[in-house]
Design a protein around this motif. Structure first.
Motif, PDB file in Angstrom:
ATOM      1  N   TYR A 143      29.139  23.834  13.446  1.00  0.00           N
ATOM      2  CA  TYR A 143      28.387  23.734  14.698  1.00  0.00           C
ATOM      3  C   TYR A 143      26.988  24.331  14.625  1.00  0.00           C
ATOM      4  N   ASP A 144      26.776  25.301  13.740  1.00  0.00           N
ATOM      5  CA  ASP A 144      25.432  25.865  13.635  1.00  0.00           C
ATOM      6  C   ASP A 144      24.515  25.023  12.750  1.00  0.00           C
ATOM      7  N   HIS A 145      25.030  23.886  12.256  1.00  0.00           N
ATOM      8  CA  HIS A 145      24.231  22.970  11.433  1.00  0.00           C
ATOM      9  C   HIS A 145      24.256  21.537  11.939  1.00  0.00           C
ATOM     10  N   LEU A 146      25.247  21.187  12.707  1.00  0.00           N
ATOM     11  CA  LEU A 146      25.382  19.825  13.220  1.00  0.00           C
ATOM     12  C   LEU A 146      25.704  19.896  14.703  1.00  0.00           C
ATOM     13  N   ASP A 147      24.726  19.501  15.522  1.00  0.00           N
ATOM     14  CA  ASP A 147      24.853  19.582  16.981  1.00  0.00           C
ATOM     15  C   ASP A 147      24.854  18.163  17.555  1.00  0.00           C
ATOM     16  N   ARG A 148      25.952  17.810  18.197  1.00  0.00           N
ATOM     17  CA  ARG A 148      26.123  16.435  18.681  1.00  0.00           C
ATOM     18  C   ARG A 148      25.016  16.010  19.635  1.00  0.00           C
ATOM     19  N   ALA A 149      24.697  16.854  20.606  1.00  0.00           N
ATOM     20  CA  ALA A 149      23.681  16.472  21.600  1.00  0.00           C
ATOM     21  C   ALA A 149      22.319  16.270  20.943  1.00  0.00           C
ATOM     22  N   THR A 150      21.990  17.119  19.972  1.00  0.00           N
ATOM     23  CA  THR A 150      20.715  16.963  19.269  1.00  0.00           C
ATOM     24  C   THR A 150      20.685  15.659  18.487  1.00  0.00           C
ATOM     25  N   ILE A 151      21.757  15.358  17.768  1.00  0.00           N
ATOM     26  CA  ILE A 151      21.825  14.121  16.994  1.00  0.00           C
ATOM     27  C   ILE A 151      21.687  12.905  17.912  1.00  0.00           C
ATOM     28  N   GLN A 152      22.385  12.919  19.021  1.00  0.00           N
ATOM     29  CA  GLN A 152      22.316  11.777  19.935  1.00  0.00           C
ATOM     30  C   GLN A 152      20.918  11.610  20.520  1.00  0.00           C
ATOM     31  N   ALA A 153      20.240  12.731  20.791  1.00  0.00           N
ATOM     32  CA  ALA A 153      18.878  12.649  21.311  1.00  0.00           C
ATOM     33  C   ALA A 153      17.899  12.107  20.271  1.00  0.00           C
ATOM     34  N   LEU A 154      18.173  12.374  19.001  1.00  0.00           N
ATOM     35  CA  LEU A 154      17.273  11.940  17.929  1.00  0.00           C
ATOM     36  C   LEU A 154      17.579  10.537  17.410  1.00  0.00           C
ATOM     37  N   ALA A 155      18.724   9.998  17.766  1.00  0.00           N
ATOM     38  CA  ALA A 155      19.191   8.743  17.165  1.00  0.00           C
ATOM     39  C   ALA A 155      18.183   7.615  17.291  1.00  0.00           C
ATOM     40  N   ALA A 156      17.569   7.475  18.465  1.00  0.00           N
ATOM     41  CA  ALA A 156      16.646   6.356  18.678  1.00  0.00           C
ATOM     42  C   ALA A 156      15.283   6.593  18.054  1.00  0.00           C
ATOM     43  N   ARG A 157      14.993   7.849  17.678  1.00  0.00           N
ATOM     44  CA  ARG A 157      13.659   8.187  17.167  1.00  0.00           C
ATOM     45  C   ARG A 157      13.663   8.575  15.702  1.00  0.00           C
ATOM     46  N   THR A 158      14.758   8.268  15.013  1.00  0.00           N
ATOM     47  CA  THR A 158      14.897   8.635  13.601  1.00  0.00           C
ATOM     48  C   THR A 158      15.236   7.393  12.788  1.00  0.00           C
ATOM     49  N   ASP A 159      14.568   7.238  11.641  1.00  0.00           N
ATOM     50  CA  ASP A 159      14.816   6.078  10.784  1.00  0.00           C
ATOM     51  C   ASP A 159      16.087   6.222   9.968  1.00  0.00           C
ATOM     52  N   PHE A 160      16.299   7.407   9.366  1.00  0.00           N
ATOM     53  CA  PHE A 160      17.424   7.603   8.464  1.00  0.00           C
ATOM     54  C   PHE A 160      18.114   8.938   8.733  1.00  0.00           C
ATOM     55  N   PHE A 161      19.436   8.923   8.673  1.00  0.00           N
ATOM     56  CA  PHE A 161      20.238  10.138   8.691  1.00  0.00           C
ATOM     57  C   PHE A 161      20.921  10.237   7.340  1.00  0.00           C
ATOM     58  N   LEU A 162      20.622  11.278   6.587  1.00  0.00           N
ATOM     59  CA  LEU A 162      21.184  11.483   5.257  1.00  0.00           C
ATOM     60  C   LEU A 162      22.202  12.608   5.326  1.00  0.00           C
ATOM     61  N   SER A 163      23.427  12.337   4.882  1.00  0.00           N
ATOM     62  CA  SER A 163      24.491  13.337   5.031  1.00  0.00           C
ATOM     63  C   SER A 163      25.438  13.301   3.846  1.00  0.00           C
ATOM     64  N   PRO A 164      26.204  14.379   3.657  1.00  0.00           N
ATOM     65  CA  PRO A 164      27.303  14.328   2.688  1.00  0.00           C
ATOM     66  C   PRO A 164      28.396  13.384   3.184  1.00  0.00           C
ATOM     67  N   LEU A 165      29.275  12.994   2.283  1.00  0.00           N
ATOM     68  CA  LEU A 165      30.350  12.065   2.620  1.00  0.00           C
ATOM     69  C   LEU A 165      31.164  12.547   3.823  1.00  0.00           C
ATOM     70  N   GLY A 166      31.429  11.642   4.729  1.00  0.00           N
ATOM     71  CA  GLY A 166      32.253  11.951   5.891  1.00  0.00           C
ATOM     72  C   GLY A 166      31.473  12.427   7.083  1.00  0.00           C
ATOM     73  N   VAL A 167      30.413  13.185   6.869  1.00  0.00           N
ATOM     74  CA  VAL A 167      29.614  13.665   8.000  1.00  0.00           C
ATOM     75  C   VAL A 167      28.964  12.496   8.713  1.00  0.00           C
TER      76      VAL A 167
END
Length: 363
Positions: free
Chosen positions: A139-163
């Motif tokens: 939770y101190d590295h992956l915040d759902r509300a932040t990700i959802q707010a950035l989704a429309a304004r971000t080209d790529f999300f790079l993550s480890p497998l499963g994330v």
């Protein structure tokens, strides 16, 4: 952009990954059988009886940022926004690591570690992002509300497998999500980003432990005339993987290294400052910027302890350490030490005791 790994459902597992077995991911080195483990007493202390000095008694100084300031920022600017959230301008595009703008690093809005300071810039004022780089799903590295707010304004999300599967479940378009096993890389706009090993764990609930992978990241600007190498540690304990990464990718101009939330009861998954400094040396780092501190109360040590300990060790070993204030610009081409901004909030005697303890710590 070539995607080396296609998103897959967590229910199918990740059998092709050398890091997985029986539907769960694992570290290169198993946890030692005699490694200390937090007991019920320690958990009670962490939840209800932390020392008073584990969080500041007054607001932390923060340099406020605006969208206009970021629009005018020169190439290779870095801003620390808090904890492990770093905003970088590379090849004309903005990249952010482990963005957390939530008030608490917790599944609950009413309890759990609360921020020491507001982010230097509001989430809605961030510029459009070329990419979000994620290290793992805590939770101190992956915040759902932040990700959802950035989704429309971000080209790529790079993550480890499963994330990445979590992101897709939260509504991020699948085409934007790219998942990586260790040592897999991608090239974007003259940058190469490589997911590299880390020694940690994952999970956001009681039953999903290690269902997703964790990683560190190597970020390279491959400009032949002015190359730049950055290492982002994510979270993790000290292991020989740092030396292996250093041999394959080093030396690094800047290492962004976990230095905080350590304790004798969990050495396997978080580094003590002496180990942070050693990992930096293993990587062949030039400048070290300590992260994973100064924002959330996640351990029992004084909140300023990571800064003072790593500085004392750095001075002893001749290592250049940058401690920019939250929101302060750091030039990636020519880093500077920054002000030791926390010292105005901490009694000198307490700081001196911390530094002395650092120098006495076994290496």
């Amino acid at each position: 952009m070539k995607t080396p790994s296609t998103p897959r459902s967590p229910t199918t597992g990740y059998a092709p990954s050398p890091q997985s077995a029986d539907g769960r991911f694992r570290n290169i080195h198993p946890r030692p059988a005699n490694a200390p483990r937090p007991g019920a007493g320690l958990m009670w202390t962490l939840l209800f009886n932390k020392p008073a000095d584990s969080q500041p008694r007054m607001p932390l100084p923060v340099q406020s940022l605006t969208r206009a300031m970021l629009d005018a920022a020169p190439e290779r600017s870095l801003y620390r926004l808090g904890h492990s959230t770093l905003l970088m301008k590379l090849r004309g595009g903005w990249w952010i690591t482990d963005p957390v703008f939530a008030e608490r690093a917790s599944p609950f809005s009413f309890m759990g570690p609360k921020r020491f300071h507001a982010p230097p810039i509001a989430l809605h004022e961030l510029p459009a992002l070329r990419g979000v780089v994620l290290s793992h799903d805590h939770y101190d590295h992956l915040d759902r509300a932040t990700i959802q707010a950035l989704a429309a304004r971000t080209d790529f999300f790079l993550s480890p497998l499963g994330v990445g599967d979590r992101l897709i479940a939260w509504g991020v378009p699948q085409a934007k999500v790219h998942q990586f096993d260790w040592w897999q890389d991608v090239q974007v706009d003259g940058l190469r980003l490589t997911a590299t090993p880390a020694q940690h764990f994952s999970g956001r609930g009681l039953r999903d432990g290690n269902r997703t992978l964790w990683s560190s990241w190597v970020i390279e600007d491959q400009d032949s005339a002015n190359a730049l190498r950055i290492f982002f540690s994510g979270d993790g304990g000290y292991f020989d993987g740092f030396a292996q990464i250093g041999r394959r990718f080093g030396p690094f101009d800047l290492t962004l290294m976990e230095t905080g939330a350590y304790d004798p009861h969990w050495p396997y998954v978080h580094m003590h400052p002496a180990q942070t400094v050693q990992a930096h040396r293993d990587l062949g780092g030039r400048w070290l910027l300590p992260i994973h501190n100064g924002t959330f109360n996640l351990a029992l040590h004084p909140w300023w302890d990571p800064f003072e300990r790593v500085l004392a060790l750095g001075a002893e070993q001749g290592i250049a350490i940058a401690t920019p204030m939250m929101g302060e610009r750091l030039d990636l081409s020519a880093p500077h030490a920054g002000e030791r901004w926390w010292r105005a909030l901490v009694p000198k005697a307490a700081r001196q005791g911390t530094a002395a303890a650092a120098q006495a710590q076994p290496r």
